[in-house]
Design a protein around this motif. Structure first.
Motif, PDB file in Angstrom:
ATOM      1  N   ILE A 192      -3.336  -1.233  -7.680  1.00  0.00           N
ATOM      2  CA  ILE A 192      -3.892  -0.495  -6.553  1.00  0.00           C
ATOM      3  C   ILE A 192      -4.979  -1.315  -5.868  1.00  0.00           C
ATOM      4  O   ILE A 192      -5.840  -1.890  -6.518  1.00  0.00           O
ATOM      5  CB  ILE A 192      -4.445   0.848  -7.036  1.00  0.00           C
ATOM      6  N   ARG A 193      -4.908  -1.345  -4.537  1.00  0.00           N
ATOM      7  CA  ARG A 193      -5.833  -2.187  -3.795  1.00  0.00           C
ATOM      8  C   ARG A 193      -7.127  -1.473  -3.498  1.00  0.00           C
ATOM      9  O   ARG A 193      -7.171  -0.268  -3.342  1.00  0.00           O
ATOM     10  CB  ARG A 193      -5.191  -2.611  -2.484  1.00  0.00           C
ATOM     11  N   LEU A 210      -9.893  10.890   4.762  1.00  0.00           N
ATOM     12  CA  LEU A 210      -9.528  12.272   4.429  1.00  0.00           C
ATOM     13  C   LEU A 210      -8.067  12.315   4.010  1.00  0.00           C
ATOM     14  O   LEU A 210      -7.709  12.974   3.050  1.00  0.00           O
ATOM     15  CB  LEU A 210      -9.711  13.182   5.645  1.00  0.00           C
ATOM     16  N   THR A 211      -7.230  11.679   4.780  1.00  0.00           N
ATOM     17  CA  THR A 211      -5.825  11.573   4.412  1.00  0.00           C
ATOM     18  C   THR A 211      -5.240  10.320   5.033  1.00  0.00           C
ATOM     19  O   THR A 211      -5.565   9.967   6.165  1.00  0.00           O
ATOM     20  CB  THR A 211      -5.007  12.814   4.858  1.00  0.00           C
ATOM     21  N   ARG A 212      -4.418   9.620   4.257  1.00  0.00           N
ATOM     22  CA  ARG A 212      -3.849   8.380   4.751  1.00  0.00           C
ATOM     23  C   ARG A 212      -2.731   8.661   5.739  1.00  0.00           C
ATOM     24  O   ARG A 212      -2.319   7.807   6.492  1.00  0.00           O
ATOM     25  CB  ARG A 212      -3.308   7.587   3.561  1.00  0.00           C
ATOM     26  N   PHE A 213      -2.206   9.870   5.712  1.00  0.00           N
ATOM     27  CA  PHE A 213      -1.106  10.207   6.616  1.00  0.00           C
ATOM     28  C   PHE A 213      -1.652  11.204   7.632  1.00  0.00           C
ATOM     29  O   PHE A 213      -1.843  12.363   7.316  1.00  0.00           O
ATOM     30  CB  PHE A 213       0.066  10.784   5.836  1.00  0.00           C
ATOM     31  N   GLY A 214      -1.913  10.722   8.843  1.00  0.00           N
ATOM     32  CA  GLY A 214      -2.598  11.539   9.823  1.00  0.00           C
ATOM     33  C   GLY A 214      -1.685  12.128  10.872  1.00  0.00           C
ATOM     34  O   GLY A 214      -0.534  12.445  10.613  1.00  0.00           O
ATOM     35  N   THR A 269      -0.117  10.977  13.397  1.00  0.00           N
ATOM     36  CA  THR A 269       1.145  10.284  13.643  1.00  0.00           C
ATOM     37  C   THR A 269       1.364   9.306  12.496  1.00  0.00           C
ATOM     38  O   THR A 269       0.435   9.034  11.732  1.00  0.00           O
ATOM     39  CB  THR A 269       1.126   9.484  14.966  1.00  0.00           C
ATOM     40  N   SER A 270       2.589   8.758  12.415  1.00  0.00           N
ATOM     41  CA  SER A 270       2.915   7.850  11.314  1.00  0.00           C
ATOM     42  C   SER A 270       1.936   6.688  11.224  1.00  0.00           C
ATOM     43  O   SER A 270       1.632   6.208  10.145  1.00  0.00           O
ATOM     44  CB  SER A 270       4.306   7.263  11.508  1.00  0.00           C
ATOM     45  N   LYS A 293      -3.526   2.484  10.945  1.00  0.00           N
ATOM     46  CA  LYS A 293      -3.306   1.839   9.650  1.00  0.00           C
ATOM     47  C   LYS A 293      -2.765   0.419   9.795  1.00  0.00           C
ATOM     48  O   LYS A 293      -2.001   0.131  10.709  1.00  0.00           O
ATOM     49  CB  LYS A 293      -2.284   2.639   8.832  1.00  0.00           C
ATOM     50  N   VAL A 294      -3.145  -0.422   8.873  1.00  0.00           N
ATOM     51  CA  VAL A 294      -2.590  -1.771   8.809  1.00  0.00           C
ATOM     52  C   VAL A 294      -1.155  -1.677   8.301  1.00  0.00           C
ATOM     53  O   VAL A 294      -0.878  -0.981   7.333  1.00  0.00           O
ATOM     54  CB  VAL A 294      -3.426  -2.648   7.855  1.00  0.00           C
ATOM     55  N   ASN A 351       4.895  13.228   6.777  1.00  0.00           N
ATOM     56  CA  ASN A 351       4.946  11.840   7.250  1.00  0.00           C
ATOM     57  C   ASN A 351       5.886  10.989   6.405  1.00  0.00           C
ATOM     58  O   ASN A 351       6.656  10.190   6.922  1.00  0.00           O
ATOM     59  CB  ASN A 351       3.550  11.211   7.146  1.00  0.00           C
ATOM     60  N   TYR A 379       2.895   2.335   1.488  1.00  0.00           N
ATOM     61  CA  TYR A 379       1.947   3.444   1.663  1.00  0.00           C
ATOM     62  C   TYR A 379       2.336   4.645   0.804  1.00  0.00           C
ATOM     63  O   TYR A 379       1.482   5.357   0.288  1.00  0.00           O
ATOM     64  CB  TYR A 379       1.897   3.870   3.138  1.00  0.00           C
TER      65      TYR A 379
END
Lengths: 178, 314
Positions: A132-133, A151-155, A157-158, A176-177, B107, B198
């Motif tokens: 894990i990074r 808060l959440t990595r999936f916001g 939009t994708s 996101k990168v 997502n 991800y």
């Protein structure tokens, strides 16, 4: 690319400029060129004298399931038809895969001004298969604080994650990168 | 994409603009009601308008041959895996423990659906079937997904356990497929691997959070892995098809992914102070079309609209 005046621009460059006016419907401050999803604009051979040549635009999707691609395709067609190009073929290529590294510096600056934190660093999905990074701090686009929290990595939009700034307390999107 | 439908569409645009004068929106309405292209997708607004994975597949292999029979079968397997998972994950929207999780699982489902569309369009390239033909008009024994994707969601921890396993599996698989001798498979995999990275992170974070959380969350995480683990083996089973594909360099043997899978998932499990459950592997026959009793219900729900209203568009 050498500097050119509008008078000396080639038809291909003009066609590129037309394509580059199209914006992402979900991030209206960014053009498809800023995002780096516009890969190529090609003028095809004239078959009828007096008509504008057919255009083939190549774009690459940000995410496999990105619904904005449909809208972008429509907008590209409309943009060219408005400029008098009747035949527009929008081609989508998956390879090479899009990466946030293709986003222009100007695009990143516009993103930040718009209130979305631009991607920081480079994608290491393929290069690095470790555990894990550690994620680097994301700067708040409102107050520039580095004291922010995911808060959440999936916001919304994708391509975006949702963050909150612990100093100004405002939530914000982070591109996101990839 | 050939030039013929393009010309037709341009003509349509002009006509509509002249008669209705509403620009883009009216184009969509008119075209949708007017023409019935054989490969029309149920999810696109107008024929030739939306960007479809058929276009992707066509574009990527422009000038090259169709997928070989073996590659098409392989793409069907991966497409079915992703499709069934997308359907299962979509069920969590509005049911997850918190709003952010609704969005996250939604997502991830969308990413999986994107992969499924690309793989299925490519698989259908062999005999001219569209992604919708493959998704909505095949019967249960014709699906090639393995069992882990179809088992019910269970509680949140069971879903997370499955996500953890499948995202680490898909990551290893796609990472290797980026080097496939089949350019389309390589292109889809290169796109997918970055997204699955991800998903991997997401599930690993939840495994840690649940396993190291309260007594109850830990119990549920342990239970989740116990439910899921019997289905892990099937993901890594080789057969004649994968042997042939590995021979030609188009794919890799699933068993060759196992060592890295075990190492990487093992590291997270160790950090979460969990042990790999000691369970008997389930027999599993998904690649041959032998499914658990759960797939039928899932397909009934997923396919009902397309079958009730063939050619429906929205």
């Amino acid at each position: 690319m050498p500097e050119t005046d509008s008078a000396t621009r080639t038809p291909e460059q003009n066609a590129w400029d037309i394509a580059a006016t199209v914006c992402d419907p979900e991030i209206p401050v960014l053009t498809v060129a800023d995002l780096g999803i516009l890969r190529n604009v090609e003028l095809l051979e004239d078959n009828d004298a007096g008509t504008a040549p057919a255009v083939r635009v190549t774009i690459t999707p940000t995410y496999s399931g990105c619904p904005a691609m449909d809208a972008i395709r429509d907008d590209l067609k409309t943009a060219f038809q408005r400029e008098g190009y009747p035949s527009v073929d929008v081609e989508l290529v998956l390879s090479p895969a899009w990466t946030t590294d293709w986003m222009s510096e100007a695009g990143k600056a516009k993103l930040e001004q718009y209130g979305i934190a631009p991607p920081s660093g480079h994608s290491n999905a393929v290069r690095h298969a470790g555990p894990i990074r550690l994620s680097l701090a994301v700067k708040c686009p409102q107050c520039s604080s580095l004291n922010t929290k995911e808060l959440t990595r999936f916001g919304s939009t994708s391509c975006k994650a949702l963050y909150v700034c612990q100093d100004c307390k405002e939530p914000f999107d982070y591109f996101k990168v990839l | 994409m050939s030039t013929a439908p393009e010309t037709e569409e341009t003509k349509e645009t002009k006509e509509t603009e002249e008669t209705a004068g509403h620009g883009d929106l009216s184009v969509g309405v008119k075209a949708a009601s007017g023409s019935g292209e054989a490969t029309a997708s149920a999810t696109r607004i107008t024929p030739g308008n939306a960007l479809r994975p058929e276009d992707i597949a066509l574009a990527v292999r422009r000038g090259t041959a169709k997928p070989s029979e073996d590659v098409a079968e392989f793409a069907l397997r991966l497409g079915d895996d992703a499709l069934i998972l997308a359907q299962r994950l979509g069920h969590w929207i509005s049911r997850a423990p918190e709003l952010e999780e609704d969005i996250a699982l939604g997502n991830i489902a969308l990413d999986q659906l994107g992969h499924a569309r690309s793989f299925l369009s490519y698989a259908g390239g062999l005999d001219g079937r569209s992604e919708d033909d493959l998704a909505y008009f095949r019967r249960e024994p014709e699906f090639r997904s393995v069992e882990i994707f179809e088992i019910p969601n269970g509680d949140f921890a069971v879903t997370i356990a499955r996500q953890f396993v499948v995202s680490y599996y898909q990551y290893e698989l796609y990472r290797r497929l980026t080097g496939s001798t089949d350019a389309t498979l390589a292109g889809i995999a290169a796109k997918a691997v970055k997204e699955v990275d991800y998903h991997r992170d997401h599930s690993a974070q939840w495994v840690l959070r649940l396993a190291l959380g309260t007594d109850e969350s830990r119990e549920k995480m342990i239970h989740g892995f116990k439910v899921i683990w019997p289905y892990v083996d099937e993901l890594f089973r080789d057969d004649e098809l994968t042997a042939r594909l590995a021979g030609s360099g188009a794919a890799v043997e699933p068993s060759s992914l196992r060592a890295d899978f075990d190492r990487l998932t093992g590291a997270v499990l160790a950090e979460a102070e969990l042990e790999v459950p000691n369970v008997q592997p389930a027999p599993g026959g998904g690649r041959k079309g032998l499914h658990s009793e759960h797939l039928g219900y899932l397909l009934a729900e997923m396919q009902v609209l397309a079958r009730e209203y063939p050619g429906a568009s929205w």
